[in-house]
Write a protein that holds these residues in place. Structure first.
Motif, PDB file in Angstrom:
ATOM      1  N   ASN A 267       0.789  -1.233   0.000  1.00 48.33           N
ATOM      2  CA  ASN A 267       0.000   0.000   0.000  1.00 48.33           C
ATOM      3  C   ASN A 267       0.822   1.284   0.000  1.00 48.33           C
ATOM      4  OD1 ASN A 267      -1.979  -1.998   0.441  1.00 48.33           O
ATOM      5  ND2 ASN A 267      -3.299  -0.570   1.563  1.00 48.33           N
ATOM      6  N   HIS A 268       2.109   1.190  -0.287  1.00 51.75           N
ATOM      7  CA  HIS A 268       2.958   2.376  -0.270  1.00 51.75           C
ATOM      8  C   HIS A 268       3.774   2.485  -1.567  1.00 51.75           C
ATOM      9  CE1 HIS A 268       2.144   1.910   4.041  1.00 51.75           C
ATOM     10  NE2 HIS A 268       2.518   3.171   4.199  1.00 51.75           N
ATOM     11  N   ALA A 269       3.721   3.641  -2.191  1.00 52.09           N
ATOM     12  CA  ALA A 269       4.681   3.995  -3.237  1.00 52.09           C
ATOM     13  C   ALA A 269       5.772   4.820  -2.562  1.00 52.09           C
ATOM     14  CB  ALA A 269       4.006   4.788  -4.346  1.00 52.09           C
ATOM     15  N   PHE A 270       6.893   5.000  -3.223  1.00 49.70           N
ATOM     16  CA  PHE A 270       7.970   5.784  -2.632  1.00 49.70           C
ATOM     17  C   PHE A 270       8.800   6.437  -3.726  1.00 49.70           C
ATOM     18  CE2 PHE A 270       9.905   1.683  -3.284  1.00 49.70           C
ATOM     19  CZ  PHE A 270       9.093   0.764  -2.625  1.00 49.70           C
ATOM     20  N   THR A 271       9.666   7.356  -3.305  1.00 48.76           N
ATOM     21  CA  THR A 271      10.431   8.172  -4.239  1.00 48.76           C
ATOM     22  C   THR A 271      11.918   7.899  -4.079  1.00 48.76           C
ATOM     23  OG1 THR A 271       8.758   9.915  -4.106  1.00 48.76           O
ATOM     24  CG2 THR A 271      10.890  10.518  -5.046  1.00 48.76           C
ATOM     25  N   VAL A 272      12.550   7.338  -5.098  1.00 43.85           N
ATOM     26  CA  VAL A 272      13.984   7.044  -5.063  1.00 43.85           C
ATOM     27  C   VAL A 272      14.766   8.344  -5.216  1.00 43.85           C
ATOM     28  CG1 VAL A 272      15.872   5.841  -6.228  1.00 43.85           C
ATOM     29  CG2 VAL A 272      13.634   4.728  -5.985  1.00 43.85           C
ATOM     30  N   ILE A 273      15.763   8.554  -4.346  1.00 43.80           N
ATOM     31  CA  ILE A 273      16.549   9.790  -4.394  1.00 43.80           C
ATOM     32  C   ILE A 273      18.064   9.541  -4.399  1.00 43.80           C
ATOM     33  CG2 ILE A 273      14.749  11.177  -3.288  1.00 43.80           C
ATOM     34  CD1 ILE A 273      16.478  10.987  -0.686  1.00 43.80           C
ATOM     35  N   GLU A 274      18.470   8.280  -4.301  1.00 48.98           N
ATOM     36  CA  GLU A 274      19.908   7.992  -4.250  1.00 48.98           C
ATOM     37  C   GLU A 274      20.178   6.580  -4.739  1.00 48.98           C
ATOM     38  OE1 GLU A 274      23.021   6.043  -1.404  1.00 48.98           O
ATOM     39  OE2 GLU A 274      21.417   7.136  -0.366  1.00 48.98           O
ATOM     40  N   ALA A 275      21.267   6.416  -5.471  1.00 47.38           N
ATOM     41  CA  ALA A 275      21.733   5.098  -5.887  1.00 47.38           C
ATOM     42  C   ALA A 275      23.217   4.986  -5.561  1.00 47.38           C
ATOM     43  CB  ALA A 275      21.510   4.885  -7.383  1.00 47.38           C
ATOM     44  N   ASP A 276      23.574   4.032  -4.733  1.00 48.17           N
ATOM     45  CA  ASP A 276      24.979   3.761  -4.393  1.00 48.17           C
ATOM     46  C   ASP A 276      25.720   4.999  -3.907  1.00 48.17           C
ATOM     47  OD1 ASP A 276      24.315   1.268  -5.289  1.00 48.17           O
ATOM     48  OD2 ASP A 276      25.608   1.287  -7.044  1.00 48.17           O
ATOM     49  N   GLY A 277      25.063   5.778  -3.067  1.00 50.50           N
ATOM     50  CA  GLY A 277      25.722   6.947  -2.490  1.00 50.50           C
ATOM     51  C   GLY A 277      25.719   8.176  -3.361  1.00 50.50           C
ATOM     52  N   GLU A 278      25.053   8.138  -4.513  1.00 50.92           N
ATOM     53  CA  GLU A 278      24.977   9.288  -5.411  1.00 50.92           C
ATOM     54  C   GLU A 278      23.527   9.752  -5.515  1.00 50.92           C
ATOM     55  OE1 GLU A 278      27.416  10.956  -6.857  1.00 50.92           O
ATOM     56  OE2 GLU A 278      28.947   9.648  -5.977  1.00 50.92           O
ATOM     57  N   LEU A 279      23.284  11.040  -5.247  1.00 52.70           N
ATOM     58  CA  LEU A 279      21.931  11.580  -5.309  1.00 52.70           C
ATOM     59  C   LEU A 279      21.398  11.535  -6.739  1.00 52.70           C
ATOM     60  CD1 LEU A 279      22.231  14.654  -2.924  1.00 52.70           C
ATOM     61  CD2 LEU A 279      21.229  12.418  -2.429  1.00 52.70           C
ATOM     62  N   THR A 280      20.111  11.215  -6.853  1.00 51.62           N
ATOM     63  CA  THR A 280      19.456  11.154  -8.158  1.00 51.62           C
ATOM     64  C   THR A 280      18.252  12.096  -8.172  1.00 51.62           C
ATOM     65  OG1 THR A 280      17.943   9.364  -7.516  1.00 51.62           O
ATOM     66  CG2 THR A 280      20.119   8.726  -8.379  1.00 51.62           C
ATOM     67  N   ARG A 281      17.793  12.386  -9.371  1.00 53.20           N
ATOM     68  CA  ARG A 281      16.536  13.116  -9.476  1.00 53.20           C
ATOM     69  C   ARG A 281      15.422  12.246  -8.886  1.00 53.20           C
ATOM     70  NH1 ARG A 281      16.761  15.216 -15.780  1.00 53.20           N
ATOM     71  NH2 ARG A 281      18.754  16.348 -15.622  1.00 53.20           N
ATOM     72  N   PRO A 282      14.476  12.845  -8.184  1.00 55.93           N
ATOM     73  CA  PRO A 282      13.403  12.056  -7.575  1.00 55.93           C
ATOM     74  C   PRO A 282      12.650  11.239  -8.628  1.00 55.93           C
ATOM     75  CG  PRO A 282      13.399  14.294  -6.718  1.00 55.93           C
ATOM     76  CD  PRO A 282      14.369  14.288  -7.856  1.00 55.93           C
ATOM     77  N   LEU A 283      12.416   9.964  -8.312  1.00 56.19           N
ATOM     78  CA  LEU A 283      11.716   9.061  -9.221  1.00 56.19           C
ATOM     79  C   LEU A 283      10.727   8.233  -8.417  1.00 56.19           C
ATOM     80  CD1 LEU A 283      11.515   7.925 -12.135  1.00 56.19           C
ATOM     81  CD2 LEU A 283      13.189   6.193 -11.455  1.00 56.19           C
ATOM     82  N   ILE A 284       9.435   8.400  -8.715  1.00 59.41           N
ATOM     83  CA  ILE A 284       8.383   7.695  -7.975  1.00 59.41           C
ATOM     84  C   ILE A 284       8.232   6.281  -8.535  1.00 59.41           C
ATOM     85  CG2 ILE A 284       5.927   7.673  -7.393  1.00 59.41           C
ATOM     86  CD1 ILE A 284       5.947  10.719  -7.577  1.00 59.41           C
ATOM     87  N   VAL A 285       8.256   5.295  -7.653  1.00 59.08           N
ATOM     88  CA  VAL A 285       8.116   3.884  -8.028  1.00 59.08           C
ATOM     89  C   VAL A 285       7.272   3.184  -6.968  1.00 59.08           C
ATOM     90  CG1 VAL A 285      10.355   3.867  -9.205  1.00 59.08           C
ATOM     91  CG2 VAL A 285      10.212   3.163  -6.799  1.00 59.08           C
ATOM     92  N   ASP A 286       6.856   1.943  -7.279  1.00 60.21           N
ATOM     93  CA  ASP A 286       6.175   1.151  -6.253  1.00 60.21           C
ATOM     94  C   ASP A 286       6.988  -0.064  -5.829  1.00 60.21           C
ATOM     95  OD1 ASP A 286       5.817  -0.701  -8.304  1.00 60.21           O
ATOM     96  OD2 ASP A 286       3.709  -0.202  -8.638  1.00 60.21           O
ATOM     97  N   SER A 287       8.149  -0.253  -6.461  1.00 55.89           N
ATOM     98  CA  SER A 287       9.019  -1.372  -6.106  1.00 55.89           C
ATOM     99  C   SER A 287      10.418  -1.113  -6.640  1.00 55.89           C
ATOM    100  CB  SER A 287       8.466  -2.693  -6.659  1.00 55.89           C
ATOM    101  OG  SER A 287       8.247  -2.598  -8.055  1.00 55.89           O
ATOM    102  N   ILE A 288      11.401  -1.763  -6.023  1.00 55.71           N
ATOM    103  CA  ILE A 288      12.802  -1.544  -6.394  1.00 55.71           C
ATOM    104  C   ILE A 288      13.491  -2.888  -6.603  1.00 55.71           C
ATOM    105  CG2 ILE A 288      15.037  -0.620  -5.669  1.00 55.71           C
ATOM    106  CD1 ILE A 288      13.573   1.413  -3.979  1.00 55.71           C
TER     107      ILE A 288
END
Length: 614
Positions: free
Chosen positions: A222-243
């Protein structure tokens, strides 16, 4: 016992914190644990697995003393710690990759890692870098914070009820642990890990895959979330429901606690093998404040928007180095990975990586070998400094190294992105038809391991490695690698047949550590004349249990003998064992350094005592 503390360095003119240091002590030992309800011999860090969470704020340094207390030979007794994702700029010898950057730490001994992450923040982790030890439990989270804390870390580990040396490519994990807890098929309903949240708040979750070999799909009912970092490097916000996440990868995502206050499953669905969520397998709990203390209800939460790596872009577009276009870098490499079913080993471009007896860093610093002679032959790729390197990986394996790189072509796509691809340090290369491609600049001198199940070593700027990695040796007071040559005899502590890996671990563990000048180390089997077997070390720490009988403040090494001897096979240069023990009883662990040069037969070499730095 408090194993982690933070200290401040003071100056005479300014009293206060000018640069903070996280000081920690990791006790590595064997124990019987049951994270999923099944008791198993394992390796723990300060009594737990995964180990204690190491944390620091952005810009702080680390000083981590690792005490090797291992006793179970089936899981290897030598060890080392790699700090995954930390850019070891000017501290190559602290990277922790055994036989590449350092000798393993011998059992009963300690080693202190000192490093300063260069302006890094995000999710990282630490783990053993000796054979399969981290699959036995030697792993833990490391987090560098801007503003948050350790309460929202999610770690994924595959767990086996058999010794890791018996795990083969087709072996399926007995359980998947989330934050060190889980359940297995047919096992008891052991408590699951719980992450607590308060409705209406937003949380930065740090997801770390400490898995040995499998991929997982992380979701929260029941939760979506926003990815903001990959391997210690900040990323542009990206909304997903799974990783989807592969071994050694990390992500940070923003979770909004915007649902009804209740319990919700955190799920890690295996991608690489078939499993399910019956009896709450592969699960943990997200618990809202005020929710009952119980397992969550089963919910239907269809996943329609998974993270796609090629959709990730750096928060700050610095631009991919070099001329845009496939094959237009200064150096272009094509590394073809292959798994040999007969041998059960990987190779790259037809060569299987075999750990050298002397770490690659020490081979470089010794000056005894040319770059073309560095071992392991066929697995060392020398790269000039300040060049743009493009590497493509057709085939199937996972890649990681102690270096950030741009993923200009991700798995699952045939498109190349030379404008704003994700910057990270670990990438999954996908299926056999993929051609994952990365770019990086050779701006960090020294040897760096690139591997997963297979391996090669990229040696950047071999000629400038010593200058780029100044080390305070703590023996003569110098802050450089330059020291006199020395010649020393060592005798084996046992006589038996050894495999190449066992010989490498035993020999390398006994030698510590740093050198630029060639050091000639002699090996004297019983009833045999000494023979030169290795080069590469500037000083040797007596606490590494070398069988060197230093019995006075100044001793001569006799041709065909060893320190304190009166010739080949002599046992103490005229001193009795009782006298020798009385002289050595009150000595602290010491290092040896050479007072003068000598001929190759080791005649007239004088060795003096010098206090060990640690």
């Amino acid at each position: 016992m408090n194993f982690v503390r933070r200290i401040c360095h003071l100056t005479l003119l300014l009293v206060g914190c000018t640069a903070a240091t996280t000081v920690a002590e990791l006790n590595i030992e064997n124990a019987v644990i049951s994270p999923d309800g099944f008791e198993k011999n394992a390796i723990v860090v300060n009594g737990i697995s995964p180990g204690i969470v190491l944390t620091a704020t952005k810009g702080e340094s680390f000083q981590v003393k690792v005490n090797n207390m291992l006793t179970d030979e089936s899981m290897n007794k030598s060890t080392s710690i790699h700090w995954h994702g930390i850019l070891q700029q000017h501290s190559n010898e602290m990277d922790g990759a055994a036989f590449v950057n350092q000798c393993p730490i011998a059992p009963g001994n300690s080693f202190t890692y000192r490093f300063t992450p260069p302006d890094q923040a995000g999710a990282f982790w630490y783990h053993s870098h000796v054979r399969l030890q981290y699959c036995e439990g030697l792993r833990g989270a490391l987090s560098l914070y801007d503003v948050d804390d350790a309460s929202t870390i999610i770690t994924l580990t595959d767990w086996y009820h058999i010794n890791a040396f018996n795990v083969v490519a087709t072996t399926v994990p007995d359980s998947l642990l989330i934050n060190g807890a889980g359940r297995y098929v047919g096992g008891p309903s052991t408590p699951l890990s719980v992450i607590n949240v308060v409705k209406g708040k937003r949380y930065r979750m740090r997801l770390i895959s400490m898995a040995c070999k499998f991929d997982y799909l992380l979701s929260i009912d029941n939760h979506a979330f926003t990815v903001i970092e990959a391997d210690g490097e900040l990323t542009r916000p990206l909304i997903v429901d799974s990783i989807p996440i592969s071994a050694a990868q990390r992500y940070s995502f923003i979770l909004e606690a915007n649902q009804t206050a209740d319990n919700y499953f955190i799920r890690a669905n295996p991608i690489s093998y078939t499993s399910n969520f019956s009896n709450e397998l592969n699960s943990a709990i997200l618990r809202y404040s005020g929710a009952p203390i119980e397992d969550p209800p089963t919910r239907t939460w269809p996943l329609v928007n998974p993270l796609v790596e090629s959709n990730l872009h750096p928060l700050s577009d610095l631009g991919v180095p070099g001329v845009p276009g496939v094959g237009k870098a200064d150096i272009n490499l094509n590394l073809v990975g292959h798994f040999n079913n007969a041998s059960g080993k990987f190779d790259i471009n037809g060569v299987t990586y075999v750990a050298p007896e002397t770490p690659v860093l020490l081979q470089i610093l010794s000056g005894a070998l040319t770059v073309a002679q560095l071992k392991p032959q066929g697995s060392v790729y020398t790269l000039p400094p300040n060049k743009v390197v493009e590497v493509s990986f057709p085939g199937t394996f996972l890649l990681n190294e102690s270096h950030k790189f741009y993923v200009v072509r991700s798995a699952g796509t045939a498109d190349y992105n030379y404008v704003n691809p994700v910057l990270r340090d670990t990438v999954a290369s996908g299926g056999p038809s993929e051609n994952v491609t990365i770019r990086f600049t050779t701006d960090n001198s020294g040897p760096w391991l690139l591997h997963w199940g297979l391996g090669i070593v990229f040696v950047e700027d071999a000629a400038g490695t010593a200058l780029s990695n100044p080390v305070n040796i703590g023996i003569t007071g110098t802050t450089h690698w330059e020291n006199l040559e020395m010649y020393i005899f060592v005798r084996p502590q046992f006589v038996k047949q050894e495999s190449q890996v066992e010989r490498s671990e035993r020999f390398c563990s006994q030698l510590c550590i740093r050198s630029q000048k060639a050091v000639k180390v002699y090996y004297k089997p019983p009833s045999m004349s000494a023979r030169l077997i290795e080069t590469g070390h500037d000083h040797i720490r007596a606490r590494t249990r070398l069988d060197i009988h230093l019995v006075s403040n100044q001793v001569d090494i006799k041709p065909g003998g060893y320190p304190g001897s009166s010739g080949a096979g002599a046992e103490g240069g005229g001193r009795t064992k009782k006298n020798r023990k009385s002289k050595e009883k009150n000595r602290e662990p010491l290092a040896v350094e050479v007072a003068e040069d000598a001929a190759e037969d080791a005649a007239n070499v004088r060795i003096s005592w010098a206090k060990n730095e640690s």
